[in-house]
Design a protein around this motif. Structure first.
Motif, mmCIF file in Angstrom:
data_model
loop_
_atom_site.group_PDB
_atom_site.id
_atom_site.type_symbol
_atom_site.label_atom_id
_atom_site.label_comp_id
_atom_site.label_asym_id
_atom_site.label_seq_id
_atom_site.Cartn_x
_atom_site.Cartn_y
_atom_site.Cartn_z
ATOM 1 N N ARG A 178 0.719 -1.017 -0.001
ATOM 2 C CA ARG A 178 0.293 -0.150 -0.158
ATOM 3 C C ARG A 178 1.160 1.108 0.140
ATOM 4 N NH1 ARG A 178 -4.567 0.893 4.667
ATOM 5 N NH2 ARG A 178 -2.779 0.950 5.537
ATOM 6 N N ILE A 181 2.732 1.071 -3.258
ATOM 7 C CA ILE A 181 1.272 2.140 -3.985
ATOM 8 C C ILE A 181 1.386 3.824 -3.681
ATOM 9 C CG2 ILE A 181 -1.203 2.282 -4.754
ATOM 10 C CD1 ILE A 181 -1.190 -1.011 -4.192
ATOM 11 N N SER A 182 0.782 4.358 -2.579
ATOM 12 C CA SER A 182 0.863 5.779 -2.384
ATOM 13 C C SER A 182 2.141 6.465 -2.551
ATOM 14 C CB SER A 182 0.764 5.993 -0.929
ATOM 15 O OG SER A 182 -0.452 5.001 -0.819
ATOM 16 N N SER A 184 4.291 5.792 -5.381
ATOM 17 C CA SER A 184 3.858 5.934 -6.608
ATOM 18 C C SER A 184 3.102 6.714 -7.166
ATOM 19 C CB SER A 184 3.862 4.501 -7.451
ATOM 20 O OG SER A 184 5.076 3.342 -6.658
ATOM 21 N N LYS A 185 2.391 6.957 -6.643
ATOM 22 C CA LYS A 185 1.161 7.868 -6.854
ATOM 23 C C LYS A 185 1.575 9.567 -6.548
ATOM 24 C CE LYS A 185 -2.609 5.107 -6.593
ATOM 25 N NZ LYS A 185 -4.482 4.937 -5.956
ATOM 26 N N TRP A 186 1.950 9.721 -5.458
ATOM 27 C CA TRP A 186 3.141 10.786 -4.795
ATOM 28 C C TRP A 186 3.787 11.179 -5.983
ATOM 29 C CZ3 TRP A 186 8.104 12.165 -2.796
ATOM 30 C CH2 TRP A 186 8.107 13.038 -2.694
ATOM 31 N N LYS A 187 4.681 10.138 -6.353
ATOM 32 C CA LYS A 187 5.916 10.521 -7.293
ATOM 33 C C LYS A 187 5.854 10.742 -8.522
ATOM 34 C CE LYS A 187 10.015 8.078 -8.565
ATOM 35 N NZ LYS A 187 11.084 7.086 -8.764
ATOM 36 N N ASP A 188 4.468 9.986 -9.028
ATOM 37 C CA ASP A 188 4.017 10.586 -10.330
ATOM 38 C C ASP A 188 3.136 12.466 -9.842
ATOM 39 O OD1 ASP A 188 4.866 8.188 -11.068
ATOM 40 O OD2 ASP A 188 2.501 7.219 -11.029
ATOM 41 N N LYS A 189 2.491 12.671 -9.280
ATOM 42 C CA LYS A 189 1.992 13.701 -9.030
ATOM 43 C C LYS A 189 2.593 14.902 -8.769
ATOM 44 C CE LYS A 189 -2.598 12.323 -6.963
ATOM 45 N NZ LYS A 189 -3.157 12.625 -5.799
ATOM 46 N N ARG A 191 6.633 14.649 -10.255
ATOM 47 C CA ARG A 191 6.905 14.802 -11.054
ATOM 48 C C ARG A 191 6.084 15.277 -11.940
ATOM 49 N NH1 ARG A 191 7.208 9.196 -12.311
ATOM 50 N NH2 ARG A 191 8.828 8.843 -11.514
ATOM 51 N N GLN A 192 4.717 15.664 -11.988
ATOM 52 C CA GLN A 192 3.488 15.973 -12.542
ATOM 53 C C GLN A 192 4.187 17.868 -12.382
ATOM 54 O OE1 GLN A 192 -0.017 14.222 -12.869
ATOM 55 N NE2 GLN A 192 0.532 12.847 -13.599
#
Length: 754
Positions: A178, A181-182, A184-189, A191-192
């Protein structure tokens, strides 16, 4: 009378109070054992002995010679108590008979029972045996059950623990999954978001750059268009006016010699050229000037007479007129003598003097320092630089009466040794500064925590005899905030580790270890844990420092400035530094392993950067200037000296965005032309200092025009020196020639340092 058992109580008490039985027992025992030839004399002698020792200390064997005393255990206070009937015990012959009868009967009973058990065999032996066998079987069953139960218990316990561990592992895997996943989502956000911010910065950069270029085109067009009234010719002089500044200097001096001091001052206010003419040193008699100043300004607190030709006449005026003087600088004034310093005690004296600067006054002897001590006992801050004649005796003479000194600065005083430190132990020093001294050793720091417990600033630059022992001695200082040990080449990892283990590291704010070439990554991992308040760190020319050491330094979150010049770090270190986010100053001079990509990565994470030095990194190109213009718009200092690939277009971008630039060094940027100066004039309005030596394409006319815009300018149109490594066109020199000149340059630097 055989016994006193039935005698009257008075008689019995008389015998007890006067120890009659004990005396008789002692005398009788002595007679029986000793058998003297004359019993009467023996009894007389023993009675005298008993009287001398006292009746309270009488013993039954005290009348017997020690060598003849029998080893008999004492059973009662005296054997004669029974004889005289004085014992109160219940032991009687009748009782003794009863006791013996009881003991004999008990003994017979015990032995008889034992004999009976042995001689008479048991009647029901089989029943007894069967009963014992039943008990044995029951016990055996119990042991088997206990054994099996214990094994079963341990098995069940082990299974429960395994089940518990499995559940914990599953739970950990669940949480980890979990969390992944969190993250990864935070990293993607993130990075964006970072990409959007970067795109936004690039877009704003392009918009601002286009606006700035458009504005510059309009300004150029307006400058090229000349209005008719601007073409009106200037009136031609008829020759009636004459400019005195055109006369030879000797003639000007003769003219001004006829004027008084007041008239000369008035003439200096006419114009800039007249002021320059009145600044000639030969026009000014310092002693005469000081006479006017002392008569008109008796309330002066600060007086700077450095680099003047004052004599003992001025020294005589100081105590008479400047009663409130607190700050006095006599630096490089060599015309007064020791006698002039003696005048300081005249009148009310200079007893309020707190700061004294005697730099370069080589004429002062030990007597002169003693005169200062007699006159100015309240001195707190003492500065004596460039004084090769300063010795330990001078310091001792000064400290004898000036015990309030809190800071001393001795730069260029090679004859000062550890003895001066010992003499200064009577003062409560808080700041010391020594440079270029080869006689100071570790001994001066041996007891520094006890001698100077409140010291906060220590500058010991270029003191070659200082070793790791000094760092170990400095570690207990609880108030130390600044430590500068530049060019102390004997320092190593061991000393720094000892220093970081002490209490001094907790409050240290500035640490300068430049040119300490024995330091490596091994001693830097403790910096982040032991120095939570460190703001400035210099590891210049620490050639053993690598990217691993920089990874440790990044964890010092209070760090604002770092100098890594002359190290072998690469782009990995710059990427690590970009994560710090709080750095305002970075120096990377002569770091040959970094590239444009490393500088760009660092700039993206350092939006508050104000100071950057990448001088003599000839591998860098104009791309770093673009990165600075996009991300580091608050830049106030930039040094790109020795970077031959920097172009005018890059400097145009810098001028369009970095409007707060105060200091710029482009020396050796051989591709820059006069256009660069035009861009700086239009964009960098706050530029104060400009260095552009060895810029061969910049004309003297443009440089002269630029000098009127900035406060300080260094310009030289010569070809770059050979140790720069490239020619006037920016092309690298031949490798062997480059190595040869770099070696010769390094050797010259080493000789200058020694």
């Amino acid at each position: 009378m055989a016994s006193l058992r039935n005698a009257s109580p008075r008689l019995r008490n008389y015998f007890k109070e006067h120890y009659i039985p004990q005396v008789c027992e002692a005398l009788l025992c002595g007679l029986l054992v000793t058998c003297p030839k004359d019993p009467l004399k023996y009894l007389e002698k023993m009675i005298i002995l008993i009287m001398e020792n006292g009746l309270e200390h009488i013993r039954w064997d005290m009348c017997i010679d020690p060598s003849m005393r029998p080893m008999i255990r004492r059973l009662s206070e005296t054997y004669l108590e029974q004889l005289f009937g004085l014992d109160d015990q219940l032991m009687t012959p009748e009782l003794m008979i009863k006791a013996c009868t009881f003991y004999t009967g008990n003994l017979v009973k015990t032995h008889f029972c034992t004999w009976r058990d042995i001689t008479i065999p048991p009647v029901n032996e089989s029943e007894v045996l069967a009963k014992k066998l039943e008990i044995a079987n029951n016990y055996n069953d119990f042991r088997c059950k206990r054994y099996l139960f214990s094994h079963w218990h341990f098995y069940v316990k082990d299974q429960k623990e395994r089940l518990k561990a499995s559940l914990a592992r599953l739970q950990q895997l669940f949480y980890s999954h979990r969390l992944i996943i969190s993250l990864s989502k935070w990293k993607d956000k993130a990075r964006q978001k970072c990409l959007r911010r970067e795109n936004k910065l690039l877009l704003e950069h392009e918009i601002q750059l286009n606006k700035w270029k458009s504005k510059q085109k309009i300004n150029i067009i307006e400058e090229e268009f000349v209005f008719p009234e601007e073409n009106v010719p200037e009136p031609v002089s008829d020759g009636s006016e004459f400019d005195i500044s055109l006369l030879p200097e000797s003639a000007i001096l003769k003219i001004f010699f006829y004027l008084t001091l007041r008239d000369v001052i008035i003439c200096g206010q006419v114009s800039h050229s007249w002021m320059l003419m009145t600044q000639a040193s030969s026009l000014w008699n310092n002693d005469e000037s000081m006479k006017y100043i002392s008569e008109s300004c008796p309330g002066v607190l600060y007086l700077n007479l450095s680099n003047t030709s004052i004599t003992n006449r001025t020294m005589r005026l100081l105590p008479r007129h400047f009663h409130n003087l607190q700050n006095l600088s006599l630096a490089y004034c060599r015309n007064f003598t020791d006698k002039g310093l003696q005048y300081l005690s005249l009148g009310n004296g200079c007893h309020k003097l707190l700061y004294l600067d005697l730099s370069g006054c080589t004429q002062i002897s030990v007597k002169g320092f003693r005169n200062i001590a007699n006159s100015c006992t309240g001195i707190m801050h003492l500065t004596i630089n460039d004084m090769p004649t300063l010795t330990d005796n001078c310091v001792k003479a000064l400290v004898e009466k000036c015990s309030r000194i809190t800071s001393v600065v001795f730069i260029g005083a090679p004859h000062i040794s550890d003895c001066s430190f010992k003499a200064l132990s009577t003062c409560n020093l808080r700041k010391i500064r020594f440079e270029g001294n080869k006689r100071i050793t570790d001994a001066c720091f041996k007891y520094i925590d006890k001698t100077y417990p409140n010291i906060s600033h220590i500058y010991m630059s270029n003191c070659r005899r200082i070793t790791d022992g000094s760092l170990k001695s400095l570690s207990p200082l609880k108030h130390l905030t600044v430590l500068n040990l530049t060019n102390c080449i004997r320092l190593g990892d061991s000393g720094l580790r000892h220093f970081l283990d002490g209490s001094a590291s907790t409050k240290i704010r500035e640490l300068n270890l430049s040119n300490c070439t024995h330091l490596s990554d091994a001693s830097l991992y403790k910096l982040s844990d032991c120095c939570p308040n460190l703001n400035y760190l210099s590891l210049r020319n620490c050639v053993l420092l690598t990217n691993i050491g920089v990874d440790h330094i990044v964890n010092i979150f209070s760090l604002l400035s770092i100098d890594l010049s002359g190290t072998v770090i690469s782009n990995e270190a710059l990427v690590a530094l970009s994560r710090h986010k709080k750095l305002k100053e970075l120096s990377l001079s002569e770091c040959y392993n970094i590239t444009d990509a490393g500088i760009q990565a660092f700039c993206k994470g350092s939006l508050i950067l104000e100071h950057l030095d990448v001088s003599y990194c000839s591998q860098l190109s104009s791309d770093i200037i673009k990165a600075l213009a996009i991300y580091c718009t608050n830049l106030t200092f930039l040094s790109i000296a020795g970077c031959p690939m920097i172009t005018d277009s890059a400097m145009e971008i810098l001028s369009a965005k970095c409007h707060y630039l105060h200091i710029l060094d482009v020396s050796g940027c051989v591709l820059l032309t006069d256009k660069m100066l035009q861009h700086l004039q239009r964009g960098c309005k706050q530029l104060r200092i400009l260095k552009m030596q060895y810029c061969t394409l910049i004309s003297q006319e443009a440089a002269k025009k630029m000098s009127s815009v900035v406060q300080q300018q260094e310009y030289k149109p010569d070809d770059p020196p050979l140790w720069f490594g490239y020619d006037r066109e920016g092309k690298p020199l031949e490798e062997q020639q480059n190595i040869k000149y770099k070696r010769s340059h390094l050797n010259s630097l080493r000789r200058s340092m020694q």
